[in-house]
Design a protein around this motif. Sequence first.
Motif, short mmCIF file in Angstrom:
data_model
loop_
_atom_site.label_atom_id
_atom_site.label_comp_id
_atom_site.label_asym_id
_atom_site.label_seq_id
_atom_site.Cartn_x
_atom_site.Cartn_y
_atom_site.Cartn_z
N ASP A 137 2.51 12.01 -1.16
CA ASP A 137 1.17 11.66 -0.73
C ASP A 137 0.20 11.96 -1.86
N ALA A 138 -0.21 10.92 -2.58
CA ALA A 138 -1.09 11.11 -3.74
C ALA A 138 -2.53 11.29 -3.26
N GLY A 139 -3.22 12.24 -3.91
CA GLY A 139 -4.61 12.51 -3.59
C GLY A 139 -5.49 12.31 -4.81
N PRO A 140 -6.74 12.77 -4.75
CA PRO A 140 -7.68 12.58 -5.85
C PRO A 140 -7.15 13.11 -7.17
N TYR A 141 -7.43 12.36 -8.24
CA TYR A 141 -7.08 12.70 -9.63
C TYR A 141 -5.57 12.64 -9.89
N THR A 142 -4.84 11.94 -9.04
CA THR A 142 -3.41 11.68 -9.29
C THR A 142 -3.28 10.40 -10.10
N THR A 143 -2.41 10.42 -11.10
CA THR A 143 -2.12 9.20 -11.86
C THR A 143 -1.06 8.39 -11.12
N PHE A 164 2.79 -3.31 -16.24
CA PHE A 164 2.42 -2.20 -15.39
C PHE A 164 1.25 -1.47 -16.04
N SER A 165 0.61 -0.62 -15.26
CA SER A 165 -0.56 0.12 -15.76
C SER A 165 -0.58 1.51 -15.13
N TYR A 166 -1.31 2.43 -15.80
CA TYR A 166 -1.61 3.73 -15.23
C TYR A 166 -3.05 3.69 -14.72
N GLY A 167 -3.25 4.27 -13.55
CA GLY A 167 -4.60 4.37 -13.01
C GLY A 167 -4.84 5.73 -12.40
N LEU A 168 -6.08 6.20 -12.47
CA LEU A 168 -6.44 7.48 -11.88
C LEU A 168 -7.07 7.22 -10.52
N LEU A 169 -6.54 7.89 -9.50
CA LEU A 169 -7.02 7.72 -8.13
C LEU A 169 -8.31 8.52 -7.94
N LEU A 170 -9.36 7.84 -7.49
CA LEU A 170 -10.67 8.46 -7.28
C LEU A 170 -11.21 8.08 -5.90
N ASP A 171 -12.08 8.93 -5.38
CA ASP A 171 -12.76 8.67 -4.10
C ASP A 171 -11.77 8.39 -2.97
#
Length: 350
Positions: free
Chosen positions: A268-274, A329-336
């Motif tokens: 379960d990914a939360g804030p600031y997880t790549t 593919f891409s890396y993204g930072l999870l926010l909000d």
Amino acid sequence: MRKTIISLLFAVSGVAGLAHADTLAMKDNAPDRYVVVKGDTLWAISGHFLKQPWRWPEIWRMNKDEIKNPHWIYPGDVVLLDRTGGTPRLRLLKDGSGGGRNEVKLSPSGRISPLDNNAVPSIPLLAIRPFLNKPLVIEENELLNAPRVAAGPDERVVFAVGDRVYAVNLQGKEGDVWQAYRPGAPLIDPDDPEHKRVIGHQVDYLGDLRLDKNGDVATLRVLSSKEEIGVGARLVRATEETYMNYAPHAPAQQVRGKVVSAYGGVADAGPYTTLVINRGSADGLDVGSVLVTWKSGRPIKKEDKNEPDRFTPPEQSGNLFVYRVFPHFSYGLLLDSTLPVNTADEVTSP
């Protein structure tokens, strides 16, 4: 010399030429002023004023070229909300070196430059620093063709700092630094109905090596070791860590994809997880693209077996700031994020 930042023009009604036709919405409790503090990000600062903080380039009226260089703002600067005119706008009050303050109202420039160490970044730099020059995923062809550690000076099969090792299929400039990786599991495209299409391989970073001598069998020295470097480790030329302070923006074309994996294998990914997603430059993404993450609808329990299958509506779970892009593919930072994000959750253009 400190770079200056443009004054922030806050257009609450439509702005000509923007990708979004809907009106930018201010928060009901938006403050009249905000003092920038150490650790702030442009995203977070905008979140004090806007309901959609990633849209701050729009309130600056930045064009497609200019979004590649959001201008510098520093701790101690004051953001003012000017409500005196017909259209509210934000102004920036610079923290002057002589103790005074000067209001800055400059036009934006399109020049791109690396992030000033003291400037406020677009997103939390510490959250992405480990991934700016060390891949989580390597494309399949790159992994298969990468040089490999073939032997050491003796019969050992693992090596530590200071050890000399030998590699094959490696050509480079003597003195260059190479990174050692252990290949991991393949990443399967969740959109492939047959679950066979590999978009890349997960890799574990092991350490850095310096190329001491070229040859059919190259000689390297282990400079640093996060884990033991073994025979068979793959080598990738190290790249300089560079963070271009790109502003968030919607992709140039409609994008729809899936979450492939989360850093650390978290369920379960939360804030600031790549997160790694199965869309890249071939699909219209670039650095700074923002995507919306969605939680799939849950099946509704049937009272009768003849009832049709029904699902709850999908729920928006967060925003994803894309900061490193590869073809597929891409890396993204999870926010909000307001809900956990999981593998196979959908991502779309906002």
